[in-house]
Write a protein that holds these residues in place. Sequence first.
Motif, PDB file in Angstrom:
ATOM      1  N   ARG A  11      19.473  40.501  37.496  1.00 27.08           N
ATOM      2  CA  ARG A  11      20.502  40.178  38.480  1.00 27.08           C
ATOM      3  C   ARG A  11      20.072  38.930  39.233  1.00 27.08           C
ATOM      4  O   ARG A  11      18.992  38.871  39.812  1.00 27.08           O
ATOM      5  CB  ARG A  11      20.681  41.336  39.462  1.00 27.08           C
ATOM      6  CG  ARG A  11      21.654  41.069  40.603  1.00 27.08           C
ATOM      7  CD  ARG A  11      23.057  40.631  40.172  1.00 27.08           C
ATOM      8  NE  ARG A  11      23.744  41.547  39.327  1.00 27.08           N
ATOM      9  CZ  ARG A  11      24.687  42.391  39.718  1.00 27.08           C
ATOM     10  NH1 ARG A  11      25.028  42.458  40.977  1.00 27.08           N
ATOM     11  NH2 ARG A  11      25.282  43.170  38.837  1.00 27.08           N
TER      12      ARG A  11
ATOM     13  N   HIS B 251      27.079  37.590  41.217  1.00 28.34           N
ATOM     14  CA  HIS B 251      28.334  37.547  41.971  1.00 28.34           C
ATOM     15  C   HIS B 251      28.604  36.088  42.326  1.00 28.34           C
ATOM     16  O   HIS B 251      27.716  35.402  42.837  1.00 28.34           O
ATOM     17  CB  HIS B 251      28.229  38.366  43.262  1.00 28.34           C
ATOM     18  CG  HIS B 251      28.330  39.831  43.039  1.00 28.34           C
ATOM     19  ND1 HIS B 251      27.223  40.642  42.916  1.00 28.34           N
ATOM     20  CD2 HIS B 251      29.406  40.645  42.896  1.00 28.34           C
ATOM     21  CE1 HIS B 251      27.618  41.890  42.723  1.00 28.34           C
ATOM     22  NE2 HIS B 251      28.931  41.917  42.704  1.00 28.34           N
TER      23      HIS B 251
ATOM     24  N   GLU C  20      31.477  33.480  44.231  1.00 30.42           N
ATOM     25  CA  GLU C  20      32.705  33.350  45.018  1.00 30.42           C
ATOM     26  C   GLU C  20      33.781  32.668  44.184  1.00 30.42           C
ATOM     27  O   GLU C  20      33.500  31.775  43.379  1.00 30.42           O
ATOM     28  CB  GLU C  20      32.453  32.539  46.287  1.00 30.42           C
ATOM     29  CG  GLU C  20      31.681  33.298  47.332  1.00 30.42           C
ATOM     30  CD  GLU C  20      31.563  32.535  48.641  1.00 30.42           C
ATOM     31  OE1 GLU C  20      31.907  31.332  48.690  1.00 30.42           O
ATOM     32  OE2 GLU C  20      31.119  33.149  49.626  1.00 30.42           O
TER      33      GLU C  20
ATOM     34  N   LYS D 128      33.989  37.022  33.554  1.00 31.70           N
ATOM     35  CA  LYS D 128      34.336  37.758  34.766  1.00 31.70           C
ATOM     36  C   LYS D 128      34.521  39.222  34.384  1.00 31.70           C
ATOM     37  O   LYS D 128      35.363  39.536  33.544  1.00 31.70           O
ATOM     38  CB  LYS D 128      35.608  37.189  35.386  1.00 31.70           C
ATOM     39  CG  LYS D 128      35.445  35.755  35.843  1.00 31.70           C
ATOM     40  CD  LYS D 128      36.760  35.173  36.325  1.00 31.70           C
ATOM     41  CE  LYS D 128      36.590  33.705  36.672  1.00 31.70           C
ATOM     42  NZ  LYS D 128      37.868  33.070  37.036  1.00 31.70           N
TER      43      LYS D 128
ATOM     44  N   ASP E  32      36.674  41.873  39.776  1.00 28.11           N
ATOM     45  CA  ASP E  32      37.029  41.151  40.991  1.00 28.11           C
ATOM     46  C   ASP E  32      36.580  42.001  42.166  1.00 28.11           C
ATOM     47  O   ASP E  32      37.013  43.139  42.315  1.00 28.11           O
ATOM     48  CB  ASP E  32      38.542  40.923  41.044  1.00 28.11           C
ATOM     49  CG  ASP E  32      38.950  40.014  42.187  1.00 28.11           C
ATOM     50  OD1 ASP E  32      38.288  40.032  43.246  1.00 28.11           O
ATOM     51  OD2 ASP E  32      39.939  39.287  42.028  1.00 28.11           O
ATOM     52  N   LYS E  33      35.684  41.447  42.987  1.00 28.84           N
ATOM     53  CA  LYS E  33      35.117  42.178  44.116  1.00 28.84           C
ATOM     54  C   LYS E  33      35.651  41.630  45.438  1.00 28.84           C
ATOM     55  O   LYS E  33      34.950  41.603  46.433  1.00 28.84           O
ATOM     56  CB  LYS E  33      33.594  42.060  44.106  1.00 28.84           C
ATOM     57  CG  LYS E  33      32.941  42.604  42.870  1.00 28.84           C
ATOM     58  CD  LYS E  33      32.879  44.095  42.947  1.00 28.84           C
ATOM     59  CE  LYS E  33      31.580  44.612  42.417  1.00 28.84           C
ATOM     60  NZ  LYS E  33      31.395  46.005  42.678  1.00 28.84           N
TER      61      LYS E  33
ATOM     62  N   TYR F 279      34.378  37.768  45.715  1.00 29.29           N
ATOM     63  CA  TYR F 279      33.513  37.431  44.585  1.00 29.29           C
ATOM     64  C   TYR F 279      34.066  37.942  43.268  1.00 29.29           C
ATOM     65  O   TYR F 279      34.806  38.917  43.228  1.00 29.29           O
ATOM     66  CB  TYR F 279      32.126  38.086  44.759  1.00 29.29           C
ATOM     67  CG  TYR F 279      31.392  37.663  45.984  1.00 29.29           C
ATOM     68  CD1 TYR F 279      30.622  36.508  45.977  1.00 29.29           C
ATOM     69  CD2 TYR F 279      31.435  38.412  47.149  1.00 29.29           C
ATOM     70  CE1 TYR F 279      29.926  36.113  47.102  1.00 29.29           C
ATOM     71  CE2 TYR F 279      30.744  38.026  48.277  1.00 29.29           C
ATOM     72  CZ  TYR F 279      29.987  36.877  48.245  1.00 29.29           C
ATOM     73  OH  TYR F 279      29.297  36.477  49.362  1.00 29.29           O
ATOM     74  N   HIS F 280      33.632  37.294  42.206  1.00 31.47           N
ATOM     75  CA  HIS F 280      33.761  37.846  40.857  1.00 31.47           C
ATOM     76  C   HIS F 280      32.373  38.321  40.452  1.00 31.47           C
ATOM     77  O   HIS F 280      31.394  37.594  40.647  1.00 31.47           O
ATOM     78  CB  HIS F 280      34.191  36.777  39.834  1.00 31.47           C
ATOM     79  CG  HIS F 280      35.628  36.411  39.917  1.00 31.47           C
ATOM     80  ND1 HIS F 280      36.641  37.296  39.646  1.00 31.47           N
ATOM     81  CD2 HIS F 280      36.223  35.247  40.219  1.00 31.47           C
ATOM     82  CE1 HIS F 280      37.803  36.682  39.781  1.00 31.47           C
ATOM     83  NE2 HIS F 280      37.574  35.435  40.142  1.00 31.47           N
ATOM     84  N   LEU F 281      32.305  39.516  39.892  1.00 29.67           N
ATOM     85  CA  LEU F 281      31.076  39.930  39.241  1.00 29.67           C
ATOM     86  C   LEU F 281      31.140  39.349  37.838  1.00 29.67           C
ATOM     87  O   LEU F 281      32.079  39.608  37.093  1.00 29.67           O
ATOM     88  CB  LEU F 281      30.960  41.449  39.191  1.00 29.67           C
ATOM     89  CG  LEU F 281      29.766  41.976  38.381  1.00 29.67           C
ATOM     90  CD1 LEU F 281      28.446  41.471  38.941  1.00 29.67           C
ATOM     91  CD2 LEU F 281      29.793  43.497  38.336  1.00 29.67           C
TER      92      LEU F 281
END
Length: 183
Positions: free
Chosen positions: A111, A148, A150, A166, A169-170, A173-175
Amino acid sequence: MPADTLTIPDGTASRRRLPPLPRARARGLRFRRIQEADLPFLSLLYGSTRAEELAPLPWSAAEKSAFLDMQFRAQHSHYMAHFPDADWLLVEWRQAPIGRLYLERWPSEIRVIDIALLPEARGQGLGEAMMRDVMALATRDNLGVGIHVEHNNPAMRLYLRLGFTKREDKGVYHLMRWDPAPR
């Protein structure tokens, strides 16, 4: 401990070897673990990543600075609390700090908690070299890479070009995730 004091980890993670980052090193980048003395630079770096976002606000320079410092402290405290086993790396170039690379190894991925460079170091392929090194490390260990990003982050183009997709969608942010080709 006073509420306005920030700390960095000093346990097992600091005794581990630094991750191999040969492409970035070939570009002249050097890495070391962050230290308490780096916190003012890290706060400045954080502010540089938000400058464009704050530019239109009718706040004074002092108000923007205070807001950015508060946000940096909140982010730093969150990172330290939620990613205890991370590699907290300061990025240096030409004998000066220019960025940070925060990584944590999970069972299925590496990560990228955070990657940031000062404005004068952006757009020169340095971030790409670091990301390619992280991807190579993940490939070696048969892991993916997650980050993550933006929605409006200019680095989104880089991640897409590198093959990140992608996944979720958080909100802000996009994970995103990259997986190595099957062996």
